[in-house]
Design a protein around this motif. Structure first.
Motif, PDB file in Angstrom:
ATOM      1  N   ALA A 133       0.832  -1.207   0.000  1.00 36.26           N
ATOM      2  CA  ALA A 133       0.000   0.000   0.000  1.00 36.26           C
ATOM      3  C   ALA A 133       0.868   1.259   0.000  1.00 36.26           C
ATOM      4  O   ALA A 133       0.603   2.221  -0.737  1.00 36.26           O
ATOM      5  CB  ALA A 133      -0.935   0.005   1.203  1.00 36.26           C
ATOM      6  N   CYS A 136       2.446   1.678  -3.386  1.00 34.68           N
ATOM      7  CA  CYS A 136       1.477   2.199  -4.355  1.00 34.68           C
ATOM      8  C   CYS A 136       1.360   3.710  -4.235  1.00 34.68           C
ATOM      9  O   CYS A 136       1.300   4.426  -5.235  1.00 34.68           O
ATOM     10  CB  CYS A 136       0.110   1.540  -4.147  1.00 34.68           C
ATOM     11  N   GLY A 137       1.317   4.214  -3.000  1.00 36.75           N
ATOM     12  CA  GLY A 137       1.267   5.655  -2.803  1.00 36.75           C
ATOM     13  C   GLY A 137       2.490   6.342  -3.372  1.00 36.75           C
ATOM     14  O   GLY A 137       2.387   7.400  -4.019  1.00 36.75           O
ATOM     15  N   VAL A 252      -7.264  -0.754   0.716  1.00 39.84           N
ATOM     16  CA  VAL A 252      -6.376  -0.525  -0.426  1.00 39.84           C
ATOM     17  C   VAL A 252      -6.034  -1.869  -1.070  1.00 39.84           C
ATOM     18  O   VAL A 252      -5.132  -2.582  -0.636  1.00 39.84           O
ATOM     19  CB  VAL A 252      -5.088   0.214  -0.006  1.00 39.84           C
ATOM     20  N   LEU A 261      -1.330   4.019   2.381  1.00 41.66           N
ATOM     21  CA  LEU A 261      -1.346   4.592   1.034  1.00 41.66           C
ATOM     22  C   LEU A 261      -1.037   6.084   1.088  1.00 41.66           C
ATOM     23  O   LEU A 261      -0.184   6.588   0.342  1.00 41.66           O
ATOM     24  CB  LEU A 261      -2.714   4.364   0.389  1.00 41.66           C
TER      25      LEU A 261
END
Length: 330
Positions: A133, A136-137, A252, A261
């Motif tokens: 997560a 991904c951010g 998420v 995230l």
């Protein structure tokens, strides 16, 4: 011409010399799971080298979709974001008319897993799940920082324009759904102010379009829905319940929290995330997916596309109604 194992193999063999002189094609396999484009995996075998590749070919069903990039735009975008350190596959070759394969491109194959069920449940990816997560951010932040002048060929889309687009598609299905109507009304009543400057938005950043290995995120796939707009749209989309594949407690992608995230995004971008704005885009994302499912169901019922995948995905429109009611009640 309908593409099958035989004619795809012959066409690839014919163009292989332009990729690697004297090379042969080996282990050609049609990949399943893609509802939008045809994907073929194969090896390019030379005297001293084996190069793993993926052939991506446009689907005729998406040819007139104004929200979908053309394949040459998609290949151009992949090359551009790679220059800005966004993890994506390397584009190796863009198909030409004389290649007899349609419209598309060949990219380098990356080792990893894309099936959400395996990513979420297999012990091999337990370490990846703990960091995914946040990663991904961080990657979203990199996407949103790509200079606009480098992707000026993409269309700009406001929240209001996107709502209008999907409302028209919903109406075209000719199947009234009161929950969808309620969600469209809520979105129009809660439109956020447009960002001072749009950003590159991936448009389909979610579990299923992420290549993952034991250490986490490898590359981001499927850039055909990219546009210029509100960067918070990507953060909302990955939180849609459908991408959690049963792990609803982790919003998420079924593997992480919103806090993880947001932390990754803020660390990499220096921008503070507005959770209420992300929540707006999550509602939009659920509704958008519901309309897409409804459209797939219609294609299956009408006989336009009788593949099992279209029928199975089409049935999921009712799931999005439950998700919308849950979000709107909150």
């Amino acid at each position: 011409m309908e593409l099958n194992q035989e004619n795809v193999g012959k066409a690839l063999q014919a163009l292989s010399s332009r990729l690697l002189p004297g090379a042969a094609i080996d282990k050609l396999t049609r990949l399943t799971g893609g509802a939008s484009q045809q994907m073929w995996s194969f090896n390019l075998v030379g005297d001293d080298d084996v190069e793993p590749l993926i052939l991506r070919i446009a689907s005729p069903m998406n040819g007139s979709d104004s929200t979908t990039l053309t394949m040459d735009q998609e290949a151009r975008l992949l090359r551009e974001v790679l220059r800005h350190d966004v993890p994506v596959p390397i584009v190796r070759y863009e198909l030409k008319e004389e290649d007899d394969l349609g419209v598309g491109y060949i990219m380098r194959r990356v080792d990893g897993e894309t099936l959400p069920q395996r990513i979420l449940r297999d012990e091999a990816y337990s370490n990846a799940r703990s960091v995914l997560a946040r990663q991904c951010g961080q990657v979203m932040a990199g996407i949103h920082q790509v200079p606009l002048d480098k992707v000026s060929f993409l269309r700009q889309r406001t929240a209001e324009q996107l709502i209008d687009t999907y409302y028209q598609r919903y109406q075209a299905c000719g199947e009234p759904r009161p929950v969808f109507e309620l969600a469209f009304r809520w979105l129009r009543d809660n439109l956020p102010a447009e960002p001072a400057e749009p950003c590159l938005v991936h448009g389909d950043f979610r579990n299923g379009n992420l290549m993952v290995d034991r250490n986490g995120l490898r590359v981001v796939l499927d850039w055909e829905l990219s546009y210029l707009g509100d960067p918070m749209a990507d953060l909302g989309w990955i939180c849609v319940n459908s991408w959690r594949f049963g792990n609803s407690a982790l919003p998420v992608g079924g593997f992480g929290t919103r806090e993880e995230l947001f932390q990754g995004y803020q660390e990499a971008s220096g921008r503070r995330v507005d959770p209420s704005r992300v929540a707006f885009w999550e509602v939009f994302g659920v509704l958008k997916w519901g309309v897409i499912c409804q459209k797939m169901a219609q294609a299956f019922i009408s006989g336009t596309d009788r593949t099992v995948e279209r029928g199975a995905i089409g049935r999921r429109a009712s799931e999005t109604e439950i998700d919308l009611l849950t979000l709107l009640a909150r």
